[in-house]
Design a protein around this motif. Structure first.
Motif, PDB file in Angstrom:
ATOM      1  N   TYR A   1       0.833  -1.206   0.000  1.00  0.00           N
ATOM      2  CA  TYR A   1       0.000   0.000   0.000  1.00  0.00           C
ATOM      3  C   TYR A   1       0.866   1.253   0.000  1.00  0.00           C
ATOM      4  CZ  TYR A   1      -3.769   3.185   1.412  1.00  0.00           C
ATOM      5  OH  TYR A   1      -4.677   4.214   1.466  1.00  0.00           O
ATOM      6  N   ASP A   2       1.931   1.233   0.800  1.00  0.00           N
ATOM      7  CA  ASP A   2       2.866   2.363   0.810  1.00  0.00           C
ATOM      8  C   ASP A   2       3.420   2.626  -0.583  1.00  0.00           C
ATOM      9  OD1 ASP A   2       2.500   2.654   3.477  1.00  0.00           O
ATOM     10  OD2 ASP A   2       4.460   1.893   4.085  1.00  0.00           O
ATOM     11  N   ASP A   3       3.910   1.570  -1.224  1.00  0.00           N
ATOM     12  CA  ASP A   3       4.525   1.724  -2.549  1.00  0.00           C
ATOM     13  C   ASP A   3       3.511   2.205  -3.578  1.00  0.00           C
ATOM     14  OD1 ASP A   3       6.907   0.907  -1.466  1.00  0.00           O
ATOM     15  OD2 ASP A   3       6.729  -1.174  -2.129  1.00  0.00           O
ATOM     16  N   GLY A   4       2.290   1.657  -3.495  1.00  0.00           N
ATOM     17  CA  GLY A   4       1.247   2.088  -4.422  1.00  0.00           C
ATOM     18  C   GLY A   4       0.910   3.555  -4.242  1.00  0.00           C
ATOM     19  N   LEU A   5       0.803   3.996  -2.976  1.00  0.00           N
ATOM     20  CA  LEU A   5       0.504   5.408  -2.716  1.00  0.00           C
ATOM     21  C   LEU A   5       1.631   6.316  -3.192  1.00  0.00           C
ATOM     22  CD1 LEU A   5      -1.239   5.722   0.776  1.00  0.00           C
ATOM     23  CD2 LEU A   5      -2.196   6.140  -1.475  1.00  0.00           C
ATOM     24  N   ILE A   6       2.868   5.842  -3.101  1.00  0.00           N
ATOM     25  CA  ILE A   6       3.996   6.649  -3.576  1.00  0.00           C
ATOM     26  C   ILE A   6       3.871   6.901  -5.077  1.00  0.00           C
ATOM     27  CG2 ILE A   6       6.491   6.595  -4.005  1.00  0.00           C
ATOM     28  CD1 ILE A   6       6.752   5.204  -1.255  1.00  0.00           C
ATOM     29  N   VAL A   7       3.479   5.874  -5.832  1.00  0.00           N
ATOM     30  CA  VAL A   7       3.281   6.051  -7.272  1.00  0.00           C
ATOM     31  C   VAL A   7       2.126   7.013  -7.533  1.00  0.00           C
ATOM     32  CG1 VAL A   7       2.766   4.877  -9.449  1.00  0.00           C
ATOM     33  CG2 VAL A   7       4.219   3.762  -7.760  1.00  0.00           C
ATOM     34  N   ALA A   8       1.036   6.872  -6.751  1.00  0.00           N
ATOM     35  CA  ALA A   8      -0.100   7.783  -6.909  1.00  0.00           C
ATOM     36  C   ALA A   8       0.313   9.221  -6.617  1.00  0.00           C
ATOM     37  CB  ALA A   8      -1.245   7.354  -5.986  1.00  0.00           C
ATOM     38  N   VAL A   9       1.101   9.412  -5.562  1.00  0.00           N
ATOM     39  CA  VAL A   9       1.578  10.755  -5.227  1.00  0.00           C
ATOM     40  C   VAL A   9       2.470  11.296  -6.340  1.00  0.00           C
ATOM     41  CG1 VAL A   9       3.024  12.073  -3.635  1.00  0.00           C
ATOM     42  CG2 VAL A   9       1.368  10.447  -2.739  1.00  0.00           C
ATOM     43  N   ALA A  10       3.255  10.414  -6.959  1.00  0.00           N
ATOM     44  CA  ALA A  10       4.121  10.851  -8.062  1.00  0.00           C
ATOM     45  C   ALA A  10       3.292  11.436  -9.207  1.00  0.00           C
ATOM     46  CB  ALA A  10       4.976   9.691  -8.551  1.00  0.00           C
ATOM     47  N   PHE A  11       2.176  10.804  -9.526  1.00  0.00           N
ATOM     48  CA  PHE A  11       1.283  11.353 -10.550  1.00  0.00           C
ATOM     49  C   PHE A  11       0.740  12.719 -10.124  1.00  0.00           C
ATOM     50  CE2 PHE A  11       0.641   6.871 -12.114  1.00  0.00           C
ATOM     51  CZ  PHE A  11       1.029   7.108 -13.426  1.00  0.00           C
ATOM     52  N   VAL A  12       0.339  12.840  -8.851  1.00  0.00           N
ATOM     53  CA  VAL A  12      -0.196  14.103  -8.353  1.00  0.00           C
ATOM     54  C   VAL A  12       0.876  15.192  -8.404  1.00  0.00           C
ATOM     55  CG1 VAL A  12      -1.157  15.270  -6.329  1.00  0.00           C
ATOM     56  CG2 VAL A  12      -1.924  12.971  -6.903  1.00  0.00           C
ATOM     57  N   VAL A  13       2.108  14.849  -8.020  1.00  0.00           N
ATOM     58  CA  VAL A  13       3.197  15.825  -8.058  1.00  0.00           C
ATOM     59  C   VAL A  13       3.481  16.250  -9.505  1.00  0.00           C
ATOM     60  CG1 VAL A  13       5.673  16.148  -7.638  1.00  0.00           C
ATOM     61  CG2 VAL A  13       4.234  15.074  -5.900  1.00  0.00           C
ATOM     62  N   ALA A  14       3.418  15.302 -10.437  1.00  0.00           N
ATOM     63  CA  ALA A  14       3.599  15.656 -11.850  1.00  0.00           C
ATOM     64  C   ALA A  14       2.527  16.645 -12.296  1.00  0.00           C
ATOM     65  CB  ALA A  14       3.552  14.394 -12.712  1.00  0.00           C
ATOM     66  N   ALA A  15       1.275  16.423 -11.856  1.00  0.00           N
ATOM     67  CA  ALA A  15       0.203  17.379 -12.161  1.00  0.00           C
ATOM     68  C   ALA A  15       0.495  18.735 -11.523  1.00  0.00           C
ATOM     69  CB  ALA A  15      -1.136  16.830 -11.670  1.00  0.00           C
ATOM     70  N   LEU A  16       1.051  18.723 -10.308  1.00  0.00           N
ATOM     71  CA  LEU A  16       1.406  19.971  -9.627  1.00  0.00           C
ATOM     72  C   LEU A  16       2.459  20.746 -10.414  1.00  0.00           C
ATOM     73  CD1 LEU A  16       1.395  21.894  -7.185  1.00  0.00           C
ATOM     74  CD2 LEU A  16       2.963  20.313  -6.043  1.00  0.00           C
ATOM     75  N   LEU A  17       3.442  20.051 -10.967  1.00  0.00           N
ATOM     76  CA  LEU A  17       4.480  20.718 -11.755  1.00  0.00           C
ATOM     77  C   LEU A  17       3.878  21.375 -12.996  1.00  0.00           C
ATOM     78  CD1 LEU A  17       7.367  18.087 -11.520  1.00  0.00           C
ATOM     79  CD2 LEU A  17       7.152  20.258 -10.277  1.00  0.00           C
ATOM     80  N   VAL A  18       2.901  20.707 -13.614  1.00  0.00           N
ATOM     81  CA  VAL A  18       2.222  21.300 -14.765  1.00  0.00           C
ATOM     82  C   VAL A  18       1.482  22.567 -14.347  1.00  0.00           C
ATOM     83  CG1 VAL A  18       0.415  20.939 -16.500  1.00  0.00           C
ATOM     84  CG2 VAL A  18       2.018  19.099 -15.976  1.00  0.00           C
ATOM     85  N   ALA A  19       0.798  22.508 -13.199  1.00  0.00           N
ATOM     86  CA  ALA A  19       0.065  23.682 -12.716  1.00  0.00           C
ATOM     87  C   ALA A  19       1.023  24.837 -12.409  1.00  0.00           C
ATOM     88  CB  ALA A  19      -0.743  23.315 -11.467  1.00  0.00           C
ATOM     89  N   LEU A  20       2.150  24.531 -11.797  1.00  0.00           N
ATOM     90  CA  LEU A  20       3.138  25.573 -11.497  1.00  0.00           C
ATOM     91  C   LEU A  20       3.696  26.188 -12.771  1.00  0.00           C
ATOM     92  CD1 LEU A  20       5.043  23.869  -8.532  1.00  0.00           C
ATOM     93  CD2 LEU A  20       3.571  25.887  -8.398  1.00  0.00           C
ATOM     94  N   ALA A  21       3.921  25.348 -13.793  1.00  0.00           N
ATOM     95  CA  ALA A  21       4.395  25.873 -15.073  1.00  0.00           C
ATOM     96  C   ALA A  21       3.369  26.818 -15.679  1.00  0.00           C
ATOM     97  CB  ALA A  21       4.691  24.713 -16.027  1.00  0.00           C
ATOM     98  N   ASP A  22       2.081  26.471 -15.561  1.00  0.00           N
ATOM     99  CA  ASP A  22       1.022  27.337 -16.089  1.00  0.00           C
ATOM    100  C   ASP A  22       0.997  28.673 -15.350  1.00  0.00           C
ATOM    101  OD1 ASP A  22      -1.094  28.072 -17.682  1.00  0.00           O
ATOM    102  OD2 ASP A  22      -2.609  27.101 -16.433  1.00  0.00           O
TER     103      ASP A  22
END
Length: 501
Positions: A461-482
């Motif tokens: 579960y920890d590892d799965g959540l880390i991957v999910a957070v990675a997707f969210v952080v990638a979305a955050l980087l896109v928002a910051l770029a915008d």
């Protein structure tokens, strides 16, 4: 002379005649017709989340491998997303009531097939058909609202539809848990699908009486549905998902060559869509929309975000039921804070977005990332059955953040899009959401199931959540770029008079 419908939109042009006819009075049955649409929308969106709490029961009842559990969820999302835009065009051309009823009939029959499934393969195929049918129904709802209502009434109707979207997400895990609790863990999962049958039959009977015809309907050409585009995108995404979903069943490294095939198919899809011209084949995705910065970045952001946040429900229910021996009802209750927080914050986000803009989405994404990180910490600090209480506050925080992401991002993404292209843009945005969901469940699920045997349910579960957070952080980087690009443009505009051009 009646105006032709927007062929690339999937939604009728603003100001399309109501059911009373061109220039006629609004149909007095329009609010009853809206109720039929909302119930149908509730059904199709409920099946996105309700099935998650049923996965352990499905695994036990059908001896389903992990890969089939992933396909039960991601297959529905993928089929749903691929058919949204073609179904919108089909409704404009052949009549929205007819396509709505055809999709609802197919959805009801597919739900029955899901409930009767005798093998996991049977269930996966039935879910694919169910997703396709949901993709037929969904665009007709927004188009019918456009057709039946005008002015402030249209705003009210869309507001009610938005509330149904949020409520269906919130109540899905809880309703699924109640059904399984009542019918028993062994066969209760079947009632997660059977619950659609009475609703579907009642909706069909009322739809025939209450929904309006489409006055501007014309004969549709097959090429207007872009079958080659649907095929290329579908096979490309399928090739992308396969090595992740089948990671535990397909041994060796040869399976990763499918990623090369996926890249080739998706490149062919882009090439095909770019060759579509006005008067010729109508593209599945209007690539011209991606010239608008807010639209292109918003679509990328929401694809990445849906990849992260939809997978949370998938692995959390499996962890709680298999790793902590929760019942389906207990697991549904444990997830409810996220959905409730999301629904509550969505209304607030809709009011604040015009004043705060993209920074509001940045705040929401940070809240989601922090909430999921705190969830990982809670699982470590509370190793027993009390983990459900421990993760409630972090999931609530993540849910509140999610409510500040989805609705505001939709508003910002469509802000620069010309009105005649609004329907096509909305369909493209929804397609990105569903494809993102399918990709996220495949990626997070593959990591989760790979770690279960070596690290146990909590470690997986920890590892799965880390991957999910990675997707969210990638979305955050896109928002910051915008946000950064927006600030630069604003600064340049303030100096504009001194340096024209």
């Amino acid at each position: 002379m009646p105006r032709k419908p927007e062929r690339d939109s999937g939604v009728p042009a603003d100001g399309a005649p109501g059911p009373g006819g061109a220039g006629g009075e609004p149909d007095p049955r329009r609010w009853k017709a809206l109720a039929v649409c909302l119930v149908a929308g509730f059904m199709t969106l409920l099946d996105v989340s309700i099935v998650n709490v049923a996965l352990p029961s499905i695994r036990q009842g059908l001896a389903a491998p992990e890969s089939d559990l992933q396909w039960v969820v991601s297959g529905y999302a993928l089929a749903f997303g691929l058919f949204l835009v073609p179904a919108g065009r089909l409704g404009d051309a052949r009549g929205r009531r007819a396509v709505f009823m055809a999709g609802l009939t197919l959805f009801t029959l597919a739900s029955a097939a899901c409930g009767l499934a005798q093998s996991s393969l049977w269930l996966v195929v039935a879910r694919l058909v169910q997703g396709l049918a949901g993709g037929m129904v969904s665009p007709q709802i927004s188009a019918l609202i456009q057709q039946m209502f005008a002015g402030h009434e249209r705003g009210r109707a869309f507001g009610m539809f938005g509330a149904v979207v949020g409520f269906s997400t919130a109540v899905g895990p809880l309703l699924g848990g109640l059904l399984i609790q009542a019918a028993g863990a062994e066969e209760g999962w079947r009632w997660v699908f059977y619950v659609n049958l009475p609703l579907g039959v009642v909706c069909l009977l009322l739809a025939r009486r209450l929904l309006p015809d489409t006055p501007s309907a014309i004969r549709v050409r097959v090429r207007d549905l872009d079958p080659y585009g649907v095929l290329l995108l579908g096979t490309g995404v399928l090739a992308l998902l396969l090595p992740f979903v089948q990671a535990q069943q397909w041994h060796g490294n040869a399976k990763w060559l499918l990623l090369v095939l996926a890249a080739g198919l998706l490149a062919c899809f882009v090439k095909w869509e770019s060759r579509c011209r006005p008067g010729g084949t109508q593209p599945l995705l209007n690539l011209g929309l991606f010239r608008f910065r807010s639209f292109s970045l918003g679509c990328l952001l929401i694809l990445l975000y849906f990849a992260g946040f939809t997978s949370i429900f998938f692995i959390t229910t499996l962890f709680l039921q298999n790793g902590r021996h929760y019942t389906a009802l207990e697991a549904g209750l444990a997830i409810t804070p996220f959905a409730l927080g999301s629904g509550a914050a969505a209304a607030l986000g809709g009011r604040l977005v015009t004043r705060l803009g993209r920074p509001l989405v940045v705040v929401g994404l940070v809240m989601v990332a922090v909430g999921l990180g705190a969830t990982v910490l809670a699982v470590h600090l509370v190793p027993g059955r009390g983990v459900g209480w421990a993760i409630a506050a972090p999931l609530l925080l993540a849910g509140l953040g999610s409510g500040l992401v989805i609705t505001p991002n939709q508003t910002l993404t469509l802000a620069e899009v010309p009105v005649p292209l609004a329907g096509s843009a909305g369909g493209t945005l929804q397609t990105g959401q569903r494809v993102g969901s399918a990709v996220g469940i495949a990626a997070v699920g593959s990591v989760f199931f790979a770690r279960v045997t070596t690290e146990g349910w909590a470690g997986a579960y920890d590892d799965g959540l880390i991957v999910a957070v990675a997707f969210v952080v990638a979305a955050l980087l896109v928002a910051l770029a915008d946000v950064a690009v927006g600030h630069r443009r604003a600064a340049g505009a303030s100096r504009g008079p001194a340096s024209p051009g």
